[in-house]
Design an enzyme around this catalytic site. Structure first.
Site, PDB file in Angstrom:
ATOM      1  N   CYS A  22     -13.332   3.539 -37.830  1.00 58.03           N
ATOM      2  CA  CYS A  22     -13.891   2.203 -38.078  1.00 58.03           C
ATOM      3  C   CYS A  22     -13.577   1.697 -39.485  1.00 58.03           C
ATOM      4  O   CYS A  22     -13.712   0.504 -39.750  1.00 58.03           O
ATOM      5  CB  CYS A  22     -15.394   2.204 -37.854  1.00 58.03           C
ATOM      6  SG  CYS A  22     -15.847   2.713 -36.191  1.00 58.03           S
ATOM      7  N   HIS A  75     -18.396  -3.854 -41.313  1.00 49.28           N
ATOM      8  CA  HIS A  75     -18.009  -3.350 -40.000  1.00 49.28           C
ATOM      9  C   HIS A  75     -19.140  -3.639 -39.019  1.00 49.28           C
ATOM     10  O   HIS A  75     -20.310  -3.417 -39.323  1.00 49.28           O
ATOM     11  CB  HIS A  75     -17.734  -1.844 -40.086  1.00 49.28           C
ATOM     12  CG  HIS A  75     -17.601  -1.200 -38.742  1.00 49.28           C
ATOM     13  ND1 HIS A  75     -16.775  -1.713 -37.769  1.00 49.28           N
ATOM     14  CD2 HIS A  75     -18.197  -0.117 -38.197  1.00 49.28           C
ATOM     15  CE1 HIS A  75     -16.879  -0.952 -36.686  1.00 49.28           C
ATOM     16  NE2 HIS A  75     -17.732   0.012 -36.917  1.00 49.28           N
ATOM     17  N   ASN A  96     -19.029  -3.021 -30.961  1.00 48.25           N
ATOM     18  CA  ASN A  96     -18.308  -2.270 -31.988  1.00 48.25           C
ATOM     19  C   ASN A  96     -16.852  -2.113 -31.567  1.00 48.25           C
ATOM     20  O   ASN A  96     -16.558  -1.428 -30.598  1.00 48.25           O
ATOM     21  CB  ASN A  96     -18.986  -0.904 -32.154  1.00 48.25           C
ATOM     22  CG  ASN A  96     -18.327  -0.046 -33.219  1.00 48.25           C
ATOM     23  OD1 ASN A  96     -17.237  -0.357 -33.714  1.00 48.25           O
ATOM     24  ND2 ASN A  96     -18.975   1.045 -33.572  1.00 48.25           N
TER      25      ASN A  96
END
Lengths: 78, 328
Positions: B115, B254, B284
């Protein structure tokens, strides 16, 4: 720090992080069962304890902290 | 003359297929309210048949090139942040090179920082440019996580989505990318894993039966580290630049979980209306989440010349980092 002082700080953080009413928090108050905290609320609360008492609470110990008494005892014994 | 780097163009791609939380109520023991309150996620995009990491990356890349008024042949390096590439090898970056029809054999590579992949890749682009090695770098963050998520695991299946975001980072006379801070701590490598299909646990019938070909995550500990490290990374890079959150126009974190984002914002003492979120719509998307968010902001004309933007991310590894740039 006196135990009573630690208790008061823990209550303060529970009020702040778990949206609890100060009056309803007692030694035996269970964060998840009595204050409807979910797992992430508990993590937020534990992080607040770490910040307040300048300590690291390892992952395995987090599981043992279920009630206000557990939290106070944990801090007293560190 | 000192060479700086700046972000010159933005683009993103989201697959057409949108799944709401009710979809997951039918396949695992969960419900819309639980998913919303724990994660903030309401919908996510999943790829359709035939779509892959590289096909999404190419769509995002084309838009970023158009936004930068450049052609694919202007690019001299391709960096793709991904953990869900088309194949184990060749790299997705080389597939992007081919699909963009770039005539020169420019270097193309994938970068695996989960990520944090986009923050890592953009930092590397900045460094190459400042060193005078390359002038125009295509940086893509892309993930096709729906194909690597255990649809029988209620804790993870609701979290992830597919998509791609891209930027063009170019040499600039004015400083655009102002600084970054990258970090990793392998002592936390167990928190987010894809257990099989590596040299440790090669694919066998048994690994498939044991459902080891999917993302596993220790949610609580990851949450804690994400809050801590995404906050500290942003503080470190702002500190290095002698800046504070008051100088910041946008924090683009993020997009893993709304509660991580809110907690990071609280700790940074940054007003929540300066924090861009799309986790509710997109879920996500790992390395793709920040460039998708940037491209949306740009598309909505919410990034103006002179704006200061802070990116911060944490992912499997653990890897984490933050980057600050000024819109040129």
């Amino acid at each position: 720090m006196e135990r009573n002082e630690i208790f008061n700080k823990v209550v303060e953080l529970a009020v702040d992080k778990l949206s609890a009413e100060k009056a309803e928090i007692k030694e035996e108050t269970n964060f998840i069962e009595d204050l409807n905290a979910d797992s992430l609320d508990v993590v937020d609360f534990v992080m607040a304890l770490e910040g307040e008492f300048d300590m690291e609470i390892p992952e395995d110990d987090v599981e043992k902290i279920k009630t206000v008494k557990d939290a106070v005892d944990y801090i007293v014994n560190k | 003359m000192t060479i700086y780097s700046a972000i010159k163009g933005y683009g993103h791609y989201l697959p057409e297929r949108v799944l709401d939380n009710h979809y997951f109520e039918k396949i695992v023991d969960t419900n819309d309210e639980w998913i919303r309150s724990r994660t903030g996620i309401v919908t996510r995009h999943f790829t359709a048949e035939g779509e892959t990491a590289s096909t999404m990356a190419v769509e995002a890349a084309k838009k970023a090139l158009a936004n930068a008024n450049m052609s694919a042949d202007d690019i001299d390096l391709i960096l793709v942040g991904t953990v869900t590439g088309d194949m184990r090898y060749p790299s997705t970056a080389t597939l992007v090179h081919k699909a963009l029809g770039i005539s020169k054999p420019i270097p193309s590579m994938d970068l695996q920082a989960a990520c944090a992949g986009f923050v890592y890749a953009t930092s590397i682009a900045d460094s190459f440019i400042k060193a005078g090695v390359y002038k125009n770098v295509l940086v893509v963050g892309v993930e096709n996580l729906s194909k690597f998520t255990d649809m029988q695991d209620r804790n993870t299946c609701v979290l992830f989505g597919d998509g791609a975001g891209a930027v063009v980072v170019s040499a600039s006379e004015e400083p655009g990318i102002l600084g970054f801070h990258l970090a990793a701590d392998g002592n936390f490598s167990h928190l987010i894993e894809f257990p099989a299909d590596g040299s440790k646990t090669p694919t066998t019938e048994e690994t498939v039966k044991q459902r080891l070909h999917y993302t596993t995550m220790e949610g609580q500990e990851t949450y804690k580290q994400a809050v801590k490290d995404m906050t500290s990374a942003a503080q470190i890079v702002l500190g290095k630049l002698d800046m504070t959150v008051d100088d910041v126009t946008w924090l683009v974190p993020h997009q893993a979980n709304i509660r991580i984002i809110k907690s990071v914002a609280t700790r940074l003492k940054i007003a929540i209306d300066k924090v861009y979120t799309n986790v509710d719509r997109i879920g996500n998307t790992s390395a793709a989440s920040i460039p998708i968010a940037l491209s949306e902001l740009n598309g909505d004309n919410k990034i103006k010349k002179g704006d200061i933007i802070v990116l911060s991310a944490l992912g499997s590894g653990l890897t984490w980092g933050a980057l600050v740039f000024k819109q040129i």
